[in-house]
Motif scaffolding. Structure first.
Motif, PDB file in Angstrom:
ATOM      1  N   ILE A  81       0.836  -1.207   0.000  1.00 45.67           N
ATOM      2  CA  ILE A  81       0.000   0.000   0.000  1.00 45.67           C
ATOM      3  C   ILE A  81       0.869   1.254   0.000  1.00 45.67           C
ATOM      4  CG2 ILE A  81      -1.708   1.321   1.316  1.00 45.67           C
ATOM      5  CD1 ILE A  81      -2.831  -1.333   2.313  1.00 45.67           C
ATOM      6  N   ALA A  82       1.946   1.215   0.789  1.00 45.32           N
ATOM      7  CA  ALA A  82       2.874   2.349   0.811  1.00 45.32           C
ATOM      8  C   ALA A  82       3.511   2.564  -0.556  1.00 45.32           C
ATOM      9  CB  ALA A  82       3.952   2.122   1.880  1.00 45.32           C
ATOM     10  N   VAL A  83       3.849   1.475  -1.235  1.00 51.07           N
ATOM     11  CA  VAL A  83       4.432   1.574  -2.584  1.00 51.07           C
ATOM     12  C   VAL A  83       3.454   2.248  -3.542  1.00 51.07           C
ATOM     13  CG1 VAL A  83       5.090   0.248  -4.613  1.00 51.07           C
ATOM     14  CG2 VAL A  83       5.998  -0.361  -2.393  1.00 51.07           C
ATOM     15  N   ALA A  84       2.217   1.748  -3.570  1.00 49.88           N
ATOM     16  CA  ALA A  84       1.225   2.288  -4.507  1.00 49.88           C
ATOM     17  C   ALA A  84       0.960   3.764  -4.241  1.00 49.88           C
ATOM     18  CB  ALA A  84      -0.073   1.480  -4.406  1.00 49.88           C
ATOM     19  N   GLY A  85       0.742   4.106  -2.979  1.00 50.79           N
ATOM     20  CA  GLY A  85       0.458   5.500  -2.646  1.00 50.79           C
ATOM     21  C   GLY A  85       1.626   6.419  -2.916  1.00 50.79           C
ATOM     22  N   SER A  86       2.841   5.965  -2.605  1.00 52.98           N
ATOM     23  CA  SER A  86       4.027   6.790  -2.841  1.00 52.98           C
ATOM     24  C   SER A  86       4.271   6.990  -4.331  1.00 52.98           C
ATOM     25  CB  SER A  86       5.255   6.144  -2.187  1.00 52.98           C
ATOM     26  OG  SER A  86       5.096   6.048  -0.788  1.00 52.98           O
ATOM     27  N   ALA A  87       3.994   5.958  -5.136  1.00 54.60           N
ATOM     28  CA  ALA A  87       4.166   6.095  -6.587  1.00 54.60           C
ATOM     29  C   ALA A  87       3.208   7.143  -7.149  1.00 54.60           C
ATOM     30  CB  ALA A  87       3.929   4.744  -7.266  1.00 54.60           C
ATOM     31  N   ILE A  88       1.961   7.105  -6.682  1.00 50.84           N
ATOM     32  CA  ILE A  88       0.988   8.115  -7.131  1.00 50.84           C
ATOM     33  C   ILE A  88       1.410   9.502  -6.654  1.00 50.84           C
ATOM     34  CG2 ILE A  88      -1.420   8.863  -6.949  1.00 50.84           C
ATOM     35  CD1 ILE A  88      -2.193   5.920  -6.684  1.00 50.84           C
ATOM     36  N   ALA A  89       1.902   9.581  -5.427  1.00 54.49           N
ATOM     37  CA  ALA A  89       2.366  10.869  -4.902  1.00 54.49           C
ATOM     38  C   ALA A  89       3.511  11.422  -5.748  1.00 54.49           C
ATOM     39  CB  ALA A  89       2.803  10.712  -3.452  1.00 54.49           C
ATOM     40  N   SER A  90       4.389  10.546  -6.233  1.00 55.06           N
ATOM     41  CA  SER A  90       5.500  11.000  -7.076  1.00 55.06           C
ATOM     42  C   SER A  90       4.984  11.664  -8.349  1.00 55.06           C
ATOM     43  CB  SER A  90       6.396   9.809  -7.442  1.00 55.06           C
ATOM     44  OG  SER A  90       6.939   9.209  -6.286  1.00 55.06           O
ATOM     45  N   VAL A  91       3.963  11.063  -8.936  1.00 52.41           N
ATOM     46  CA  VAL A  91       3.382  11.627 -10.161  1.00 52.41           C
ATOM     47  C   VAL A  91       2.783  13.000  -9.880  1.00 52.41           C
ATOM     48  CG1 VAL A  91       1.616  11.333 -11.924  1.00 52.41           C
ATOM     49  CG2 VAL A  91       2.944   9.356 -11.154  1.00 52.41           C
ATOM     50  N   PHE A  92       2.024  13.102  -8.798  1.00 53.18           N
ATOM     51  CA  PHE A  92       1.385  14.382  -8.483  1.00 53.18           C
ATOM     52  C   PHE A  92       2.394  15.409  -8.002  1.00 53.18           C
ATOM     53  CE2 PHE A  92      -2.576  11.995  -8.600  1.00 53.18           C
ATOM     54  CZ  PHE A  92      -3.426  12.921  -9.181  1.00 53.18           C
ATOM     55  N   GLY A  93       3.516  14.953  -7.460  1.00 47.44           N
ATOM     56  CA  GLY A  93       4.569  15.899  -7.093  1.00 47.44           C
ATOM     57  C   GLY A  93       5.143  16.589  -8.320  1.00 47.44           C
ATOM     58  N   VAL A  94       5.408  15.788  -9.362  1.00 45.44           N
ATOM     59  CA  VAL A  94       5.916  16.366 -10.618  1.00 45.44           C
ATOM     60  C   VAL A  94       4.865  17.294 -11.230  1.00 45.44           C
ATOM     61  CG1 VAL A  94       6.690  15.836 -12.958  1.00 45.44           C
ATOM     62  CG2 VAL A  94       7.428  14.407 -11.036  1.00 45.44           C
ATOM     63  N   LEU A  95       3.594  16.862 -11.204  1.00 44.54           N
ATOM     64  CA  LEU A  95       2.514  17.714 -11.728  1.00 44.54           C
ATOM     65  C   LEU A  95       2.399  19.010 -10.944  1.00 44.54           C
ATOM     66  CD1 LEU A  95      -0.326  15.117 -12.472  1.00 44.54           C
ATOM     67  CD2 LEU A  95       1.078  16.361 -14.130  1.00 44.54           C
ATOM     68  N   SER A  96       2.626  18.937  -9.643  1.00 47.59           N
ATOM     69  CA  SER A  96       2.538  20.139  -8.806  1.00 47.59           C
ATOM     70  C   SER A  96       3.634  21.139  -9.164  1.00 47.59           C
ATOM     71  CB  SER A  96       2.648  19.754  -7.322  1.00 47.59           C
ATOM     72  OG  SER A  96       1.589  18.896  -6.951  1.00 47.59           O
ATOM     73  N   ILE A  97       4.851  20.644  -9.381  1.00 51.20           N
ATOM     74  CA  ILE A  97       5.951  21.530  -9.775  1.00 51.20           C
ATOM     75  C   ILE A  97       5.646  22.161 -11.133  1.00 51.20           C
ATOM     76  CG2 ILE A  97       8.384  21.596 -10.416  1.00 51.20           C
ATOM     77  CD1 ILE A  97       8.877  19.383  -8.371  1.00 51.20           C
ATOM     78  N   TRP A  98       5.151  21.343 -12.059  1.00 53.06           N
ATOM     79  CA  TRP A  98       4.799  21.876 -13.371  1.00 53.06           C
ATOM     80  C   TRP A  98       3.672  22.899 -13.265  1.00 53.06           C
ATOM     81  CZ3 TRP A  98       0.013  21.187 -15.844  1.00 53.06           C
ATOM     82  CH2 TRP A  98      -0.048  21.664 -17.164  1.00 53.06           C
ATOM     83  N   HIS A  99       2.698  22.622 -12.395  1.00 55.67           N
ATOM     84  CA  HIS A  99       1.547  23.522 -12.244  1.00 55.67           C
ATOM     85  C   HIS A  99       1.976  24.878 -11.703  1.00 55.67           C
ATOM     86  CE1 HIS A  99      -2.073  25.109 -10.097  1.00 55.67           C
ATOM     87  NE2 HIS A  99      -2.659  24.727 -11.222  1.00 55.67           N
ATOM     88  N   ARG A 100       2.961  24.882 -10.796  1.00 60.55           N
ATOM     89  CA  ARG A 100       3.409  26.153 -10.235  1.00 60.55           C
ATOM     90  C   ARG A 100       4.187  26.989 -11.256  1.00 60.55           C
ATOM     91  NH1 ARG A 100       0.233  27.584  -6.734  1.00 60.55           N
ATOM     92  NH2 ARG A 100       1.666  29.366  -6.564  1.00 60.55           N
ATOM     93  N   GLN A 101       4.548  26.403 -12.377  1.00 59.66           N
ATOM     94  CA  GLN A 101       5.318  27.115 -13.396  1.00 59.66           C
ATOM     95  C   GLN A 101       4.480  27.480 -14.614  1.00 59.66           C
ATOM     96  OE1 GLN A 101       8.366  24.147 -13.927  1.00 59.66           O
ATOM     97  NE2 GLN A 101       9.788  25.200 -12.545  1.00 59.66           N
ATOM     98  N   THR A 102       3.173  27.236 -14.541  1.00 59.86           N
ATOM     99  CA  THR A 102       2.269  27.563 -15.647  1.00 59.86           C
ATOM    100  C   THR A 102       1.263  28.594 -15.183  1.00 59.86           C
ATOM    101  OG1 THR A 102       0.832  25.702 -15.050  1.00 59.86           O
ATOM    102  CG2 THR A 102       2.514  25.299 -16.718  1.00 59.86           C
ATOM    103  N   PRO A 103       0.783  29.430 -16.088  1.00 59.62           N
ATOM    104  CA  PRO A 103      -0.190  30.460 -15.694  1.00 59.62           C
ATOM    105  C   PRO A 103      -1.536  29.850 -15.340  1.00 59.62           C
ATOM    106  CG  PRO A 103       0.101  30.447 -18.068  1.00 59.62           C
ATOM    107  CD  PRO A 103       1.135  29.514 -17.509  1.00 59.62           C
ATOM    108  N   GLY A 104      -2.232  30.539 -14.422  1.00 60.78           N
ATOM    109  CA  GLY A 104      -3.560  30.088 -14.037  1.00 60.78           C
ATOM    110  C   GLY A 104      -4.629  30.861 -14.776  1.00 60.78           C
ATOM    111  N   LEU A 105      -5.808  30.933 -14.160  1.00 61.93           N
ATOM    112  CA  LEU A 105      -6.909  31.668 -14.781  1.00 61.93           C
ATOM    113  C   LEU A 105      -6.533  33.131 -14.957  1.00 61.93           C
ATOM    114  CD1 LEU A 105      -9.939  30.148 -12.824  1.00 61.93           C
ATOM    115  CD2 LEU A 105      -9.168  29.593 -15.138  1.00 61.93           C
ATOM    116  N   GLY A 106      -6.856  33.695 -16.124  1.00 63.24           N
ATOM    117  CA  GLY A 106      -6.527  35.089 -16.393  1.00 63.24           C
ATOM    118  C   GLY A 106      -5.034  35.309 -16.506  1.00 63.24           C
ATOM    119  N   ASN A 107      -4.311  34.237 -16.930  1.00 66.91           N
ATOM    120  CA  ASN A 107      -2.858  34.315 -17.051  1.00 66.91           C
ATOM    121  C   ASN A 107      -2.183  34.736 -15.751  1.00 66.91           C
ATOM    122  OD1 ASN A 107      -2.721  33.520 -19.755  1.00 66.91           O
ATOM    123  ND2 ASN A 107      -3.144  35.611 -20.457  1.00 66.91           N
TER     124      ASN A 107
END
Length: 207
Positions: free
Chosen positions: A121-147
């Motif tokens: 369970i720790a493996v599965a959850g940590s693997a998903i967290a790794s994906v969302f961690g990368v997405l979070s870093i990418w999200h902080r570098q892209t413009p949001g609503l209204g640029n």
């Protein structure tokens, strides 16, 4: 006549003794199987336990560091006013929750109980967290609503993402090694059971 009766009696006693021995062996084998199943449900991380424990500590530390701007990991987790001001998105919230529940929670449970299923369970959850961690870093570098451009990824987010990746790698090594041992033990048990069955058949048929 009496000799024949004695021989028959001895034959019956021998048959009864053989049955009793067979029953004792079956009971002993059942006990061994129960012990093997209990051991099979456990893990032995060895020196990796120290790495996992250290990585969990780093994940806990990342929660008190900046996630983005003035928002720390705990702010993202609790959804405070600071996280709303920094426009923390859904990927970051999912990442932090998976880190807390699986990267920290289930990892500590797996280390303390040595249960194989908790490690998975720790493996599965940590693997998903790794994906969302990368997405979070990418999200902080892209413009949001209204640029809208908010603060970039903080040190806590970067450290947390790297730490959960390391955690995932080491948990995978632990559970994969244990899985290979499970398969080998099951194969040896099947071979032993087949050999015991063949011996019993030969004994009964007199071969």
């Amino acid at each position: 006549m009496s000799g024949a009766v004695d021989d028959a009696g001895e034959g019956d006693e021998g048959a009864v003794s053989s049955v009793e021995k067979s029953n004792d062996f079956e009971q002993f084998r059942d006990e061994l199987d129960a012990v093997e199943r209990r051991i099979a449900g456990e893990i032995d991380p060895g020196m990796r336990a120290m790495v996992v424990a250290g990585t969990v500590f780093v994940l806990m530390l990342s929660l008190v560091l900046s996630h983005a701007g003035g928002a720390r990991g705990f702010d993202v987790l609790l959804g405070t006013q600071v996280s709303q001001t920094e426009h923390i998105g859904l990927p970051s919230r999912i990442f932090v929750w998976f880190v807390v529940v699986f990267g920290i929670g289930f990892s500590l449970l797996a280390l303390m109980t040595r249960r194989w299923v908790l490690a998975w369970i720790a493996v599965a959850g940590s693997a998903i967290a790794s994906v969302f961690g990368v997405l979070s870093i990418w999200h902080r570098q892209t413009p949001g609503l209204g640029n809208y451009y908010g603060a970039g990824p903080g040190i806590g987010l970067i450290i947390g993402t790297l730490a959960v990746m390391v955690l995932t790698f080491h948990w995978i090594r632990v559970v994969w090694t244990r899985t290979a041992l499970h398969l080998e033990a099951e194969e040896q048990r099947r071979i032993a059971a087949a050999e015991a069955e063949e011996r019993d058949r030969k004994r009964l048929t007199g071969e």
